[in-house]
Write a protein that holds these residues in place. Structure first.
Motif, PDB file in Angstrom:
ATOM      1  N   GLY A   1      -2.390 -14.195   9.207  1.00 30.52           N
ATOM      2  CA  GLY A   1      -2.403 -14.531   7.777  1.00 30.52           C
ATOM      3  C   GLY A   1      -3.392 -15.614   7.385  1.00 30.52           C
ATOM      4  O   GLY A   1      -3.363 -16.099   6.248  1.00 30.52           O
ATOM      5  N   LYS A   2      -4.294 -15.974   8.294  1.00 31.62           N
ATOM      6  CA  LYS A   2      -5.224 -17.085   8.033  1.00 31.62           C
ATOM      7  C   LYS A   2      -6.141 -16.798   6.831  1.00 31.62           C
ATOM      8  O   LYS A   2      -6.262 -17.629   5.924  1.00 31.62           O
ATOM      9  CB  LYS A   2      -6.074 -17.374   9.275  1.00 31.62           C
ATOM     10  CG  LYS A   2      -5.268 -17.725  10.510  1.00 31.62           C
ATOM     11  CD  LYS A   2      -6.149 -18.077  11.709  1.00 31.62           C
ATOM     12  CE  LYS A   2      -7.058 -16.954  12.187  1.00 31.62           C
ATOM     13  NZ  LYS A   2      -6.354 -15.744  12.686  1.00 31.62           N
ATOM     14  N   SER A   3      -6.774 -15.634   6.841  1.00 34.23           N
ATOM     15  CA  SER A   3      -7.693 -15.309   5.740  1.00 34.23           C
ATOM     16  C   SER A   3      -6.925 -15.192   4.423  1.00 34.23           C
ATOM     17  O   SER A   3      -7.382 -15.678   3.383  1.00 34.23           O
ATOM     18  CB  SER A   3      -8.426 -13.997   6.012  1.00 34.23           C
ATOM     19  OG  SER A   3      -9.258 -14.142   7.140  1.00 34.23           O
ATOM     20  N   THR A   4      -5.771 -14.576   4.489  1.00 36.18           N
ATOM     21  CA  THR A   4      -4.936 -14.445   3.286  1.00 36.18           C
ATOM     22  C   THR A   4      -4.629 -15.822   2.707  1.00 36.18           C
ATOM     23  O   THR A   4      -4.747 -16.042   1.497  1.00 36.18           O
ATOM     24  CB  THR A   4      -3.622 -13.701   3.642  1.00 36.18           C
ATOM     25  OG1 THR A   4      -3.957 -12.430   4.186  1.00 36.18           O
ATOM     26  CG2 THR A   4      -2.741 -13.519   2.421  1.00 36.18           C
TER      27      THR A   4
ATOM     28  N   ASN B   1       0.872  -1.182   0.000  1.00 37.06           N
ATOM     29  CA  ASN B   1       0.000   0.000   0.000  1.00 37.06           C
ATOM     30  C   ASN B   1       0.901   1.221   0.000  1.00 37.06           C
ATOM     31  O   ASN B   1       1.478   1.567   1.022  1.00 37.06           O
ATOM     32  CB  ASN B   1      -0.886   0.035   1.251  1.00 37.06           C
ATOM     33  CG  ASN B   1      -1.951  -1.048   1.229  1.00 37.06           C
ATOM     34  OD1 ASN B   1      -2.540  -1.322   0.181  1.00 37.06           O
ATOM     35  ND2 ASN B   1      -2.179  -1.666   2.374  1.00 37.06           N
TER      36      ASN B   1
ATOM     37  N   GLY C   1      -4.509 -11.621  12.626  1.00 34.89           N
ATOM     38  CA  GLY C   1      -3.438 -10.968  11.872  1.00 34.89           C
ATOM     39  C   GLY C   1      -2.325 -11.899  11.447  1.00 34.89           C
ATOM     40  O   GLY C   1      -1.338 -11.475  10.845  1.00 34.89           O
TER      41      GLY C   1
HETATM   42  N1  LIG Z   1      -5.583  -5.924   1.602  1.00 37.71           N
HETATM   43  C1  LIG Z   1      -4.643  -5.797   2.522  1.00 37.71           C
HETATM   44  N2  LIG Z   1      -3.724  -4.782   2.437  1.00 37.71           N
HETATM   45  C2  LIG Z   1      -2.741  -4.644   3.358  1.00 37.71           C
HETATM   46  N3  LIG Z   1      -2.577  -5.465   4.407  1.00 37.71           N
HETATM   47  C3  LIG Z   1      -3.441  -6.473   4.542  1.00 37.71           C
HETATM   48  C4  LIG Z   1      -4.522  -6.705   3.619  1.00 37.71           C
HETATM   49  N4  LIG Z   1      -5.215  -7.808   4.023  1.00 37.71           N
HETATM   50  C5  LIG Z   1      -4.601  -8.239   5.141  1.00 37.71           C
HETATM   51  N5  LIG Z   1      -3.534  -7.450   5.456  1.00 37.71           N
HETATM   52  C6  LIG Z   1      -2.603  -7.630   6.589  1.00 37.71           C
HETATM   53  O1  LIG Z   1      -2.022  -8.929   6.470  1.00 37.71           O
HETATM   54  C7  LIG Z   1      -1.906  -9.542   7.753  1.00 37.71           C
HETATM   55  C8  LIG Z   1      -2.671 -10.858   7.762  1.00 37.71           C
HETATM   56  O2  LIG Z   1      -4.079 -10.588   7.631  1.00 37.71           O
HETATM   57  P1  LIG Z   1      -5.188 -11.736   7.605  1.00 37.71           P
HETATM   58  O3  LIG Z   1      -4.812 -12.732   6.565  1.00 37.71           O
HETATM   59  O4  LIG Z   1      -6.493 -11.064   7.452  1.00 37.71           O
HETATM   60  O5  LIG Z   1      -5.004 -12.372   9.039  1.00 37.71           O
HETATM   61  P2  LIG Z   1      -6.028 -13.244   9.930  1.00 37.71           P
HETATM   62  O6  LIG Z   1      -7.132 -13.738   9.042  1.00 37.71           O
HETATM   63  O7  LIG Z   1      -5.181 -14.340  10.511  1.00 37.71           O
HETATM   64  O8  LIG Z   1      -6.536 -12.343  10.998  1.00 37.71           O
HETATM   65  C9  LIG Z   1      -2.411  -8.535   8.759  1.00 37.71           C
HETATM   66  O9  LIG Z   1      -1.303  -7.825   9.261  1.00 37.71           O
HETATM   67  C10 LIG Z   1      -3.297  -7.633   7.934  1.00 37.71           C
HETATM   68  O10 LIG Z   1      -3.354  -6.342   8.482  1.00 37.71           O
END
Ligand SMILES: Nc1ncnc2c1ncn2[C@@H]1O[C@H](COP(=O)(O)OP(=O)(O)O)[C@@H](O)[C@H]1O
Ligand SMILES: [Mg+2]
Length: 224
Positions: free
Chosen positions: A48-51, A18, A46
């Protein structure tokens, strides 16, 4: 790919950019999933699970790493191939059900089929069968607002199954529910896993989920 695996993710890395800020959401995530296996992934917020789920479900691409699904190299697909793969093979259940409020349970489940060109009769028949599979035969004409939290999530599960996916990915599917309702949703996953041999990956905070899965993984600081 090693034999017998439905999905293999190797050295997955995902960096979000970003402006001049970079977030390394995944550093080195690995998973080998057998056909018909149900696994859970745990990790703090945070981590990375959803990612990771979005990447193995082909909603997003890794910055680095390889993903293979039943012998096909997902990471090398074009956007079009990726979209088709996702529609055909992947069912997704989110933490919030994302049902359309103005449509009944039946319509919510039938909609993805209608959108992809199925006939009306066929779409509604299938939706009805899936809703009864998740124990909602009596509720098919209810609007989401008339359903309990657990019932809404069961509609979302039925909807995730409309294209007969081989893998279902659930992102904290019970994060929003009370314990009893949680167990109810997990029982349904477990039954679908046994009966239909659907492969499941369930991301959770909740230790109860461990009871229902064959294996569990910890995702910590982007490493698994
Ligand atoms: N679109 C995005 N842009 C920038 N950072 C992101 C984005 N999506 C997630 N993140 C960051 O990536 C990290 C992992 O996020 P996420 O996969 O949502 O974790 P979890 O699902 O385990 O809570 C976090 O630090 C989050 O802030
Ligand atoms: Mg998340």
């Amino acid at each position: 790919m090693s034999k017998g695996y439905l999905l293999e993710a190797k050295g997955i890395k995902r960096v979000y950019v970003n402006g001049d800020e970079e977030v390394e959401a995944l550093r080195d995530a690995n998973l080998k999933l057998k056909k018909g296996e149900a696994v859970s992934i745990f990790g703090p917020s945070g981590s990375g699970k959803s990612t990771f789920l979005h990447i193995i479900g082909a909603f997003d691409r890794p910055t680095d790493g390889l993903i293979e699904f039943d012998g096909r190299m997902i990471s090398a697909m074009t956007d079009e191939e990726l979209a088709e793969f996702r529609n055909r093979e992947v069912g997704f259940v989110f933490q919030f059900h994302h049902l359309l409020p103005e449509f009944s349970a039946l319509e919510n489940v039938a909609l993805p089929l209608l959108i992809s060109g199925s006939g009306k009769k066929e779409a509604y028949e299938k939706a009805r069968a899936l809703l009864s599979e998740v124990g909602l035969a009596e509720r098919i004409n209810f609007l989401p607002v008339k359903l309990s939290g657990g019932e809404k999530q069961r509609v979302a599960v039925a909807r995730a199954l409309v294209h007969d996916p081989r893998i279902v990915l659930a992102d904290e599917p019970t994060g929003n529910l009370d314990r009893e309702t949680e167990a109810e949703v997990m029982e349904i996953f477990s039954r679908l896993n046994r009966k239909k041999k659907i492969t499941f990956v369930i991301v959770s905070h909740n230790l109860l989920v461990k009871k229902f899965t064959d294996k569990h993984y910890d995702l910590i600081d982007g490493k698994m």
